[in-house]
Write a protein that holds these residues in place. Structure first.
Motif, PDB file in Angstrom:
ATOM      1  N   ARG A  34     -10.895  49.272  50.789  1.00  0.00           N
ATOM      2  CA  ARG A  34     -11.602  49.016  52.172  1.00  0.00           C
ATOM      3  C   ARG A  34     -12.765  48.276  51.622  1.00  0.00           C
ATOM      4  O   ARG A  34     -13.305  48.104  50.520  1.00  0.00           O
ATOM      5  N   SER A  35     -13.333  47.408  52.489  1.00  0.00           N
ATOM      6  CA  SER A  35     -14.511  46.243  52.500  1.00  0.00           C
ATOM      7  C   SER A  35     -15.767  47.326  52.491  1.00  0.00           C
ATOM      8  O   SER A  35     -15.934  48.104  53.332  1.00  0.00           O
ATOM      9  N   THR A  93     -19.746  41.366  49.757  1.00  0.00           N
ATOM     10  CA  THR A  93     -18.548  42.239  50.564  1.00  0.00           C
ATOM     11  C   THR A  93     -17.790  42.535  49.382  1.00  0.00           C
ATOM     12  O   THR A  93     -17.038  41.351  48.596  1.00  0.00           O
ATOM     13  N   LEU A  94     -17.410  43.591  48.939  1.00  0.00           N
ATOM     14  CA  LEU A  94     -16.419  44.025  48.059  1.00  0.00           C
ATOM     15  C   LEU A  94     -15.282  44.812  48.562  1.00  0.00           C
ATOM     16  O   LEU A  94     -15.496  45.504  49.461  1.00  0.00           O
ATOM     17  N   ARG A  99     -19.154  51.493  39.176  1.00  0.00           N
ATOM     18  CA  ARG A  99     -17.857  50.656  39.035  1.00  0.00           C
ATOM     19  C   ARG A  99     -17.819  49.520  39.755  1.00  0.00           C
ATOM     20  O   ARG A  99     -17.312  48.456  39.269  1.00  0.00           O
ATOM     21  N   ALA A 100     -18.240  49.575  41.080  1.00  0.00           N
ATOM     22  CA  ALA A 100     -17.993  48.402  41.991  1.00  0.00           C
ATOM     23  C   ALA A 100     -19.069  47.145  41.578  1.00  0.00           C
ATOM     24  O   ALA A 100     -18.544  45.985  41.381  1.00  0.00           O
ATOM     25  N   LEU A 101     -20.006  47.620  40.911  1.00  0.00           N
ATOM     26  CA  LEU A 101     -20.985  46.525  40.594  1.00  0.00           C
ATOM     27  C   LEU A 101     -20.618  45.932  39.287  1.00  0.00           C
ATOM     28  O   LEU A 101     -20.229  44.699  38.897  1.00  0.00           O
ATOM     29  N   ALA A 120     -22.986  52.218  50.045  1.00  0.00           N
ATOM     30  CA  ALA A 120     -23.623  51.133  50.263  1.00  0.00           C
ATOM     31  C   ALA A 120     -23.782  50.676  51.316  1.00  0.00           C
ATOM     32  O   ALA A 120     -24.620  49.500  51.442  1.00  0.00           O
ATOM     33  N   GLU A 121     -22.758  50.434  52.224  1.00  0.00           N
ATOM     34  CA  GLU A 121     -22.374  49.907  53.492  1.00  0.00           C
ATOM     35  C   GLU A 121     -23.812  49.499  54.171  1.00  0.00           C
ATOM     36  O   GLU A 121     -24.651  50.579  54.608  1.00  0.00           O
TER      37      GLU A 121
END
Length: 159
Positions: free
Chosen positions: A4-5, A16-17, A27-29, A68-69
């Motif tokens: 998902r974005s 946007t990840l 982990r996303a960072l 974090a959205e």
């Protein structure tokens, strides 16, 4: 698992990840290339993954990236001035030798930034409490306490 974005502001810039719903902000960072956010215990105990999430200190291993959205995430890279100059806390850590292996340093620095926002002239007890969520295995904290005091003085000078 489908991705998902998630869109948020990272160090003042929109990003946007694409992440799996189970992916932590840590982990996303890291996958996005933010190297200051370290992967330590991944249980919220060591503080190496600390970020400011909407100006609130947060261990990024304890937050899902999707949370974090629409929010603001600041890492130590986001503390640099417009011409790349170091934040007074970053400079104080260098000046006072508060860095050894450097693994805990980014989380420590963000904790000090947060501490000095709340207590511009902190007592030793306030420093102890302000850093209680961050573990350092190298320095013995003496240099870190000196750095906090120096950063407070530098920030007071700068207004």
């Amino acid at each position: 698992m489908s991705k998902r974005s998630v869109s948020f502001t990272l160090n003042g810039k929109p990003v946007t990840l694409e992440v799996e719903p189970r992916t932590t902000l840590l982990r996303a960072l890291r996958e996005h290339g933010v190297t200051s956010v370290k992967r330590g215990c991944e249980e919220g105990e060591c503080g190496t993954c600390t970020v400011l999430l909407d100006d609130v200190l947060q261990k990024s291993c304890m937050v899902l990236a999707l949370e974090a959205e629409g929010r603001s995430v600041v890492t130590t890279e986001g503390l640099l001035g417009p011409k790349g100059e170091l934040h007074p806390v970053q400079q104080a850590f260098i000046d006072e030798g508060a860095i050894q292996c450097g693994f805990c340093t980014p989380g420590m620095i963000l904790s000090v930034v947060d501490l000095l926002r709340r207590h511009p002239e902190p007592t030793d007890e306030q420093i102890r409490v302000g850093l209680s969520g961050n573990l350092c295995r190298c320095t013995g904290y003496t240099g870190i306490f000196r750095a906090v005091r120096k950063a407070a003085a530098l920030m007071k000078e700068q207004g």
